[in-house]
Design a protein around this motif. Structure first.
Motif, PDB file in Angstrom:
ATOM      1  N   LEU A 255      31.409  46.301  21.577  1.00 35.99           N
ATOM      2  CA  LEU A 255      30.285  45.627  20.934  1.00 35.99           C
ATOM      3  C   LEU A 255      30.077  44.261  21.584  1.00 35.99           C
ATOM      4  O   LEU A 255      31.004  43.447  21.642  1.00 35.99           O
ATOM      5  CB  LEU A 255      30.558  45.453  19.442  1.00 35.99           C
ATOM      6  N   LEU A 256      28.881  44.019  22.119  1.00 37.04           N
ATOM      7  CA  LEU A 256      28.555  42.708  22.671  1.00 37.04           C
ATOM      8  C   LEU A 256      27.305  42.177  21.998  1.00 37.04           C
ATOM      9  O   LEU A 256      26.286  42.869  21.924  1.00 37.04           O
ATOM     10  CB  LEU A 256      28.349  42.757  24.186  1.00 37.04           C
ATOM     11  N   ARG A 257      27.419  40.945  21.504  1.00 42.04           N
ATOM     12  CA  ARG A 257      26.278  40.261  20.904  1.00 42.04           C
ATOM     13  C   ARG A 257      25.914  39.061  21.758  1.00 42.04           C
ATOM     14  O   ARG A 257      26.788  38.343  22.245  1.00 42.04           O
ATOM     15  CB  ARG A 257      26.599  39.807  19.482  1.00 42.04           C
ATOM     16  N   LEU A 258      24.626  38.842  21.927  1.00 36.38           N
ATOM     17  CA  LEU A 258      24.097  37.686  22.633  1.00 36.38           C
ATOM     18  C   LEU A 258      23.360  36.828  21.626  1.00 36.38           C
ATOM     19  O   LEU A 258      22.367  37.272  21.035  1.00 36.38           O
ATOM     20  CB  LEU A 258      23.155  38.125  23.755  1.00 36.38           C
ATOM     21  N   ASN A 259      23.873  35.626  21.397  1.00 44.66           N
ATOM     22  CA  ASN A 259      23.288  34.716  20.396  1.00 44.66           C
ATOM     23  C   ASN A 259      23.130  35.410  19.047  1.00 44.66           C
ATOM     24  O   ASN A 259      22.146  35.235  18.330  1.00 44.66           O
ATOM     25  CB  ASN A 259      21.942  34.186  20.887  1.00 44.66           C
ATOM     26  N   ASP A 314      23.298  30.304  26.295  1.00 43.41           N
ATOM     27  CA  ASP A 314      23.565  31.597  25.671  1.00 43.41           C
ATOM     28  C   ASP A 314      25.036  31.701  25.261  1.00 43.41           C
ATOM     29  O   ASP A 314      25.927  31.203  25.959  1.00 43.41           O
ATOM     30  CB  ASP A 314      23.252  32.742  26.631  1.00 43.41           C
ATOM     31  N   VAL A 315      25.289  32.392  24.166  1.00 44.05           N
ATOM     32  CA  VAL A 315      26.653  32.640  23.700  1.00 44.05           C
ATOM     33  C   VAL A 315      26.868  34.143  23.617  1.00 44.05           C
ATOM     34  O   VAL A 315      26.128  34.855  22.923  1.00 44.05           O
ATOM     35  CB  VAL A 315      26.915  31.993  22.323  1.00 44.05           C
ATOM     36  N   MET A 316      27.873  34.624  24.340  1.00 46.46           N
ATOM     37  CA  MET A 316      28.237  36.037  24.317  1.00 46.46           C
ATOM     38  C   MET A 316      29.483  36.228  23.448  1.00 46.46           C
ATOM     39  O   MET A 316      30.468  35.507  23.598  1.00 46.46           O
ATOM     40  CB  MET A 316      28.527  36.547  25.735  1.00 46.46           C
ATOM     41  N   GLU A 317      29.435  37.210  22.569  1.00 47.70           N
ATOM     42  CA  GLU A 317      30.588  37.575  21.746  1.00 47.70           C
ATOM     43  C   GLU A 317      30.881  39.053  21.987  1.00 47.70           C
ATOM     44  O   GLU A 317      30.039  39.910  21.705  1.00 47.70           O
ATOM     45  CB  GLU A 317      30.300  37.325  20.278  1.00 47.70           C
TER      46      GLU A 317
END
Length: 336
Positions: A255-259, A314-317
């Motif tokens: 799972l990757l979330r961007l902002n 941008d922040v990637m989680e």
């Protein structure tokens, strides 16, 4: 420089994981981390001031049992146990070699095949999807993964800022499951391959899409050096979770979330070549060494798919089942 742990806890599968940590302004050290976010300095516990995570992996068959015994002591009053929140988290291991993989998720390859159509190709999307599926079935039957080499110098910590080079026109994310080698592997069979895997971790294999193919020499093909190996282009970690704690690496959720917005959400079930086949294939040409990484490809949902590439701020989680999560912020390179 790695930043302080973002996590108040350390969610991962099993009783312990390996990490590389440091106290503020202190040198990195190998650590055992427990799910309740307690930390033991393994240089102290093992009586070796020069010990590293890679050193543990060099003798993994012995070290794993000692680590399990040490994890069983956590929660007591021993002074060796300290809270994870007191430490900075670095990439968990410094590999000698990094083996990367492309085009290994079925839906991802189908999406790319449709998106990169020749302008003269007027066939409907469904026909092109069927064509892509047939190509992948043939690759799987012929046992031909696509493996290439990355640079250890591209690795950074799981909470570090990622500097986007000024020359990078189309920086993209690629969340991946990474296998960590624990026993040397050369020409091992698929049946034997997982016996050489010590554990698993998370990698985000950033890619500058604009430099993947050489514009000056298109007949040469891909340029992975430039497109994938800028400093910090491979955020790694936070932990190495022992293979014994991951019941099925072929059934994990990436799972990757961007902002905060979900971009990649896929299971490793969608891989064309599973971990065992990837490790076995790489070992046919190279000798895999303890601490080496075998990245297994990225699923659908890259920036090219969404028409949205990475930019300053941008922040990637990223997270993978049982392996914890990483959080990285993108920072544009400043030029003088």
């Amino acid at each position: 420089m790695s930043v302080k742990s973002e996590a108040a806890s350390a969610p991962f599968a099993g009783p312990f994981a390996l990490a590389t940590l440091s106290a503020p302004d202190g040198p990195p050290f190998p650590a055992l981390v427990t799910p309740d976010a307690q930390v033991a300095d393994l240089q102290d516990a093992f009586g070796d001031a020069h010990l590293s995570v890679r050193g543990l992996l060099d003798d993994w068959s012995t070290a794993e049992a000692r680590l399990a015994a040490l994890a069983g002591e956590s929660g007591g009053a021993h002074a060796r146990w300290k809270p994870l929140a007191d430490f900075r988290v670095h990439a968990p291991v410094e590999p000698r070699q990094v083996f990367q993989s492309g085009a290994n998720y079925r839906q991802h390859v189908i999406d790319l095949h449709v998106a990169h159509r020749d302008p003269s190709d007027e066939r409907p999307d469904e026909e092109r999807r069927a064509e892509a599926a047939e190509i992948m079935d043939r690759r799987a039957a012929e046992d031909l993964p696509y493996v290439f080499i990355g640079l250890p110098s591209a690795i950074t910590g799981p909470y570090d800022d990622v500097v986007l080079p000024a020359w990078s026109e189309k920086p993209d994310w690629e969340l991946e499951l990474a296998a960590v080698i624990g026993r040397p592997a050369h020409r091992v069979s698929v049946a034997e391959a997982l016996q050489h895997v010590a554990g698993y971790t998370i990698a985000n294999d950033l890619t500058d899409r604009a430099t993947v193919f050489r514009r000056d020499m298109p007949q040469i093909g891909t340029d992975w050096l430039r497109s994938k190996n800028a400093p910090g282009f491979t955020p790694l970690g936070p932990w190495i979770v022992p293979a014994a704690s991951i019941a099925d690496p072929g059934d994990l959720r990436l799972l990757l979330r961007l902002n905060g917005e979900t971009m990649q959400d896929e299971s490793t079930k969608d891989m064309i070549f599973d971990v065992a086949r990837m490790v076995s294939y790489a070992s046919q040409a190279a000798r895999l060494l303890p601490g080496d990484l075998v990245l297994t490809g990225s699923p659908a949902g890259n920036g090219m798919h969404w028409g949205r590439l990475l930019r300053d701020g941008d922040v990637m989680e990223g997270s993978i089942t049982g392996l914890g999560g990483q959080r990285t912020r993108c920072v544009a390179e400043t030029t003088r």
